[in-house]
Design an enzyme around this catalytic site. Structure first.
Site, PDB file in Angstrom:
ATOM      1  N   THR A 194     -88.688 -15.033 -35.715  1.00  0.00           N
ATOM      2  CA  THR A 194     -89.757 -15.377 -34.862  1.00  0.00           C
ATOM      3  C   THR A 194     -89.472 -15.026 -33.366  1.00  0.00           C
ATOM      4  O   THR A 194     -88.310 -14.707 -33.025  1.00  0.00           O
ATOM      5  CB  THR A 194     -89.850 -17.188 -34.797  1.00  0.00           C
ATOM      6  N   ARG A 195     -90.792 -14.940 -32.745  1.00  0.00           N
ATOM      7  CA  ARG A 195     -90.686 -14.517 -31.139  1.00  0.00           C
ATOM      8  C   ARG A 195     -91.421 -15.710 -30.618  1.00  0.00           C
ATOM      9  O   ARG A 195     -91.788 -15.369 -29.422  1.00  0.00           O
ATOM     10  CB  ARG A 195     -91.376 -13.391 -31.093  1.00  0.00           C
ATOM     11  N   HIS A 199     -92.644 -25.263 -33.707  1.00  0.00           N
ATOM     12  CA  HIS A 199     -93.368 -26.533 -33.661  1.00  0.00           C
ATOM     13  C   HIS A 199     -93.134 -27.218 -35.130  1.00  0.00           C
ATOM     14  O   HIS A 199     -92.390 -26.656 -35.786  1.00  0.00           O
ATOM     15  CB  HIS A 199     -94.774 -26.371 -33.164  1.00  0.00           C
ATOM     16  N   HIS A 202     -93.519 -25.174 -38.106  1.00  0.00           N
ATOM     17  CA  HIS A 202     -92.463 -24.125 -38.536  1.00  0.00           C
ATOM     18  C   HIS A 202     -91.412 -24.800 -39.277  1.00  0.00           C
ATOM     19  O   HIS A 202     -90.769 -24.402 -40.151  1.00  0.00           O
ATOM     20  CB  HIS A 202     -92.067 -23.449 -37.364  1.00  0.00           C
ATOM     21  N   ARG A 288     -98.231 -14.601 -42.662  1.00  0.00           N
ATOM     22  CA  ARG A 288     -99.479 -14.045 -42.671  1.00  0.00           C
ATOM     23  C   ARG A 288     -99.362 -13.176 -41.421  1.00  0.00           C
ATOM     24  O   ARG A 288     -98.966 -13.411 -40.332  1.00  0.00           O
ATOM     25  CB  ARG A 288    -100.391 -14.961 -42.285  1.00  0.00           C
ATOM     26  N   HIS A 290     -97.326 -10.632 -40.324  1.00  0.00           N
ATOM     27  CA  HIS A 290     -96.012 -10.492 -39.984  1.00  0.00           C
ATOM     28  C   HIS A 290     -95.986  -9.458 -38.716  1.00  0.00           C
ATOM     29  O   HIS A 290     -96.305  -8.267 -38.997  1.00  0.00           O
ATOM     30  CB  HIS A 290     -95.180 -10.463 -40.933  1.00  0.00           C
ATOM     31  N   ARG A 449     -97.525   8.710  -7.047  1.00  0.00           N
ATOM     32  CA  ARG A 449     -98.181   7.700  -7.102  1.00  0.00           C
ATOM     33  C   ARG A 449     -97.894   6.282  -8.059  1.00  0.00           C
ATOM     34  O   ARG A 449     -97.974   5.386  -7.836  1.00  0.00           O
ATOM     35  CB  ARG A 449     -99.607   8.067  -7.445  1.00  0.00           C
TER      36      ARG A 449
END
Ligand code: PPS
Length: 570
Positions: A194-195, A199, A202, A288, A290, A449
């Site tokens: 996971t990233r 909750h 999960h 879903r 991923h 720049r």
């Protein structure tokens, strides 16, 4: 799937004594300062997380990986792991030479024997690996706008691991995790990648996955590089620690993975699986979409929602790690529990609740309630600490436009208005002021720049991070550089790009500093709009016209925009 063989996997480190000796010798070698992404890659190369790779890819391996996900040995490997460098450094290095690889403080982490040096076809790499050459994809953008032009390949001799000062006790090498599983007698382990913060949904889905696979659970979040704009890993790890209390300690463990994600969907899922296999896991949860990169420039998804699952399924036998497919969990209010959305037979008779990622961000930004059925109070508390309501966050207003367009004047008026309101410190980083104080040695070539704008972006991101308001007013003619600055800043707060859309004809007519005349006479070279390009912003948060509109009104338009975004209170 057989329980994993938990014997140690090969690492690329040499012994402590040899490392000391090599460190001394490497001092005399040409050395490359690794980028943050390369440091993540090197760590996983050295500790076996990228097994069977023995170094940064050679040209033959790279071609095989790009074309059909295979190394020249025939082994499956979906992601090019390259040492990309600039042309100047590449020109100073010969094939056959050893180079030292250093972290950003100059500490030598490894030596590499350069066997290959080549200029890759980045368009082909983007199309084959990411399925698109659209720079809205974070990895395509990185490839074209950040990665060096030349790739070096060759085997690595590991001297020491990159140093981490944070969450040391929570970081494990593949062999440390293997040893832990051995010690605990865990023969089947399902990994959850996971990233994002976890909750209740999960928690429920990971419980179910572990039950389905009859396995122990490894929560394996990525703390290296994730998608630009994600919640920082410090906050996330504090959230994970809070959720971990909700899992039975005897069946679940958590470890942090210093991976630099590419958001490559299907290929990324296979890559994640191989990495978890190396860490001793037998099963891997694939959801879903991923590792999905978001929408492309036409507003469509880059990959189909189940492409990642399909590609994983195709290769799982060979990979030696089995997929557990992620169920989309929703909360059924009538039964006060989470259930997989596609298993609810009485859908029309019950109330189904769900809060999307976007809705969660909105609630956090506006300080609204986040219900207990959705998340854990400690997680919400951590998120609120790091994402206070927008009206208390730092932000950056970034004006861009031609010289003499009115950027500085509007920026000044805006600064005064914001200071009158009070509440947050305001800093003006005007083009001329920055060139005097921060960038006095720079000229107006593209390279200079860019450097100038990156410096402004860096200062503005620090101001934003610390809750202040930064107002920047350089020309900033290049869209890619403006985007890079946006990404740096959006990690900490809002970025409001304001295009001061005064036409070049009007700027030249005004010629307040007399520079256009000199540019026309050829006395000033590379003058924006006359003899140097300007990329008109395509989707700025605001575009202001200055012809026939006074400065006060232009500044007021910005204030209204800030109000509508919830950044200041009306
Ligand atoms: S950039 O491209 O964003 O780095 O430029 P910036 O730092 O904003 O500096 C622009 C100011 O420098 C003056 N100047 C030039 N502008 C454009 N091109 C060339 N060659 C050039 N030489 C000097 C000019 O006064 C700009 O000031 P502003 O405030 O924009 O009028």
């Amino acid at each position: 799937m057989q329980p994993t063989n938990l014997a140690p996997i090969p690492e690329l480190f040499v012994s402590y004594d040899s490392a000391q000796k090599l460190k001394h010798e490497a001092g005399a070698l040409a050395s490359w300062d690794l980028t943050p992404r390369q440091i993540c890659d090197l760590e996983l190369l050295m500790n076996g997380g990228f097994n069977p790779l023995k170094g940064f890819l050679s040209e033959a391996d790279y071609n095989g990986v790009v074309e059909n996900m295979r190394l020249s040995s025939g082994e499956l490997w979906p992601m090019p792991i390259n040492l990309d460098v600039g042309e100047d450094f590449a020109n100073s290095v010969e094939v056959g030479q050893d180079i030292a690889l250093r972290d950003q403080e100059g500490v030598i982490l490894a030596m590499m024997s350069v066997t290959d040096k080549w200029e890759p076809n980045k368009d082909r790499e983007a199309e084959k690996v990411f399925g698109s050459n659209d720079s809205a994809h974070p990895a395509v953008n990185y490839l074209h706008n950040q990665a060096g032009k030349i790739y070096l390949g060759g085997p690595i001799t590991g001297i020491q691991q990159p140093v981490h000062y944070d969450f040391r006790g929570r970081r494990d090498t593949p062999n440390e995790l293997r040893a832990y599983f051995r010690k605990m007698g865990w023969r089947r382990v399902v990994a959850f990648q996971t990233r994002n913060p976890l909750h209740r949904a999960h928690q429920e889905l990971t419980f179910r996955a572990a039950k389905e696979a009859q396995a122990n659970l490894l929560i394996h979040p990525v703390v290296g590089l994730t998608k630009p704009g994600d919640i920082d890993h410090f906050t996330r790890v504090r959230c994970y620690e809070a959720v971990l209390d909700q899992y039975p300690a005897s069946t679940t463990s958590m470890s942090l993975l210093n991976l630099a994600m590419r958001m490559a969907g299907p290929r990324e899922a296979v890559w994640h699986g191989l990495i978890r296999k190396n860490h001793g896991c037998t099963h891997f949860i694939v959801g879903r979409d991923h590792a999905g990169p978001g929408k492309n420039s036409a507003g469509e998804d880059f990959y189909g929602p189940y492409d990642a699952q399909d590609l994983f399924r195709e290769h799982q036998e060979e990979m030696g790690i089995e997929m557990v497919d992620f169920k989309h969990m929703v909360f059924v209010q009538d039964r006060a529990q989470y259930e997989p959305a596609d298993e609810i037979l009485d859908k029309d008779e019950v109330t189904i609740l769900n809060i999307s990622g976007t809705e969660l961000r909105r609630r956090l930004a506006e300080g609204l309630e986040i219900p207990e059925w959705f998340s854990f109070p400690q997680v919400v508390e951590e998120l609120r600490k790091s994402r206070p309501p927008r009206a208390n966050q730092g932000f950056t207003v970034f004006f861009t436009g031609f010289s003499g367009s009115g950027k500085s004047t509007i920026a000044n008026a805006l600064m005064i208005k914001l200071m009158e309101m009070g509440g947050r410190p305001v800093t003006l980083l005007d083009g001329d002021i920055v060139r005097k104080n921060l960038s006095s040695e720079l000229g107006f070539s593209k390279e200079h720049r860019d450097l100038n704008i990156r410096r402004i972006g860096y200062v503005a991101s620090e101001i934003t991070k610390n809750g202040g308001i930064a107002i920047c007013a350089p020309i900033a003619p290049y869209a890619t550089t403006r985007r890079a600055v946006r990404e740096d800043i959006e990690a900490f707060g809002a970025f409001i790009e304001v295009h001061v859309a005064t036409s070049i004809e009007e700027c030249e007519r005004r010629d307040r500093k007399g520079l256009y005349k000199l540019a026309r006479e050829g006395k000033i070279k590379e003058f924006t709009g006359i003899s140097d390009p300007y990329d008109v912003p395509e989707n700025p948060e605001l575009r202001v016209e200055t012809e026939n509109v006074d400065v006060d009104n232009c500044a007021h338009q910005v204030i209204l925009k800030l109000e509508s975004m919830g950044l200041i209170k009306a």
